[in-house]
Design a protein around this motif. Sequence first.
Motif, PDB file in Angstrom:
ATOM      1  N   TYR A  91      19.873  -6.276 -44.134  1.00 33.29           N
ATOM      2  CA  TYR A  91      21.157  -6.281 -44.828  1.00 33.29           C
ATOM      3  C   TYR A  91      20.905  -6.824 -46.220  1.00 33.29           C
ATOM      4  O   TYR A  91      20.282  -7.869 -46.374  1.00 33.29           O
ATOM      5  CB  TYR A  91      22.168  -7.173 -44.101  1.00 33.29           C
ATOM      6  N   ARG A  92      21.365  -6.121 -47.235  1.00 29.72           N
ATOM      7  CA  ARG A  92      21.156  -6.596 -48.603  1.00 29.72           C
ATOM      8  C   ARG A  92      22.479  -6.855 -49.307  1.00 29.72           C
ATOM      9  O   ARG A  92      22.706  -7.936 -49.812  1.00 29.72           O
ATOM     10  CB  ARG A  92      20.337  -5.568 -49.383  1.00 29.72           C
ATOM     11  N   MET A  97      29.119  -5.816 -40.779  1.00 28.24           N
ATOM     12  CA  MET A  97      28.057  -5.271 -39.939  1.00 28.24           C
ATOM     13  C   MET A  97      28.140  -3.753 -39.913  1.00 28.24           C
ATOM     14  O   MET A  97      29.226  -3.175 -39.975  1.00 28.24           O
ATOM     15  CB  MET A  97      28.159  -5.837 -38.534  1.00 28.24           C
ATOM     16  N   ASP A  98      26.973  -3.132 -39.817  1.00 31.24           N
ATOM     17  CA  ASP A  98      26.879  -1.680 -39.786  1.00 31.24           C
ATOM     18  C   ASP A  98      26.027  -1.285 -38.577  1.00 31.24           C
ATOM     19  O   ASP A  98      24.841  -1.620 -38.522  1.00 31.24           O
ATOM     20  CB  ASP A  98      26.229  -1.190 -41.083  1.00 31.24           C
ATOM     21  N   PRO A  99      26.609  -0.578 -37.607  1.00 31.89           N
ATOM     22  CA  PRO A  99      25.856  -0.217 -36.398  1.00 31.89           C
ATOM     23  C   PRO A  99      24.601   0.604 -36.685  1.00 31.89           C
ATOM     24  O   PRO A  99      23.620   0.502 -35.953  1.00 31.89           O
ATOM     25  CB  PRO A  99      26.853   0.600 -35.575  1.00 31.89           C
ATOM     26  N   THR A 100      24.602   1.398 -37.755  1.00 26.68           N
ATOM     27  CA  THR A 100      23.414   2.199 -38.054  1.00 26.68           C
ATOM     28  C   THR A 100      22.259   1.317 -38.515  1.00 26.68           C
ATOM     29  O   THR A 100      21.096   1.686 -38.345  1.00 26.68           O
ATOM     30  CB  THR A 100      23.707   3.275 -39.123  1.00 26.68           C
ATOM     31  N   ILE A 101      22.557   0.176 -39.096  1.00 21.33           N
ATOM     32  CA  ILE A 101      21.501  -0.775 -39.460  1.00 21.33           C
ATOM     33  C   ILE A 101      21.116  -1.610 -38.241  1.00 21.33           C
ATOM     34  O   ILE A 101      19.933  -1.854 -37.986  1.00 21.33           O
ATOM     35  CB  ILE A 101      21.969  -1.693 -40.614  1.00 21.33           C
ATOM     36  N   ASP A 102      22.101  -2.031 -37.483  1.00 22.64           N
ATOM     37  CA  ASP A 102      21.865  -2.909 -36.329  1.00 22.64           C
ATOM     38  C   ASP A 102      21.039  -2.256 -35.234  1.00 22.64           C
ATOM     39  O   ASP A 102      20.289  -2.941 -34.540  1.00 22.64           O
ATOM     40  CB  ASP A 102      23.195  -3.356 -35.726  1.00 22.64           C
ATOM     41  N   ILE A 103      21.154  -0.942 -35.082  1.00 22.36           N
ATOM     42  CA  ILE A 103      20.522  -0.282 -33.937  1.00 22.36           C
ATOM     43  C   ILE A 103      19.005  -0.458 -33.950  1.00 22.36           C
ATOM     44  O   ILE A 103      18.398  -0.679 -32.904  1.00 22.36           O
ATOM     45  CB  ILE A 103      20.919   1.212 -33.845  1.00 22.36           C
TER      46      ILE A 103
END
Length: 159
Positions: A91-92, A97-103
């Motif tokens: 995360y920058r 929160m973004d599920p596409t980053i979290d996955i």
Amino acid sequence: MVHCVVFVMDAFMPDQDTILLWRKKVDDMHDELKHTGVPLMVLLTKIDQLCERIRTDITYCYKSEALMAAVYKAAQLFKVPESYVFPVQNYRHECEMDPTIDILTLLALQHMIYIGTDFLHSIKLSDHKDEDEDKKIAEAETQDLVDFINFHEFNGIFL
């Protein structure tokens, strides 16, 4: 007890001198872990900075030649199979929160748990009758590993 050792580094490979320094430290770590069988894995961070396509569409990450090259280099550096190198996006500038980053992070965490669990199953100490002795042995081996890690500075590599 240590169940898994995880190296964290960004996807950009450092210069050759730094790689040689890391290689020596990684070799020392491998020598220390050899008798315990503790598995190693690598988290490769900042993958969105490798190529524009990943930055705009994280689902492209496993199709990116730049990322696959970084995974290969990390696997070679840390002497682990490529399947033990997990790309994650940091995360920058995101505020939520973004599920596409979290996955990707959750997938890496899931594999850490699988790898650690497999290790635990492989060292079942059922042959020993004295569980207190088994616990003391495991604690001593873990403390030896922690002392080794604390003694060596892994600049640029986070454990």
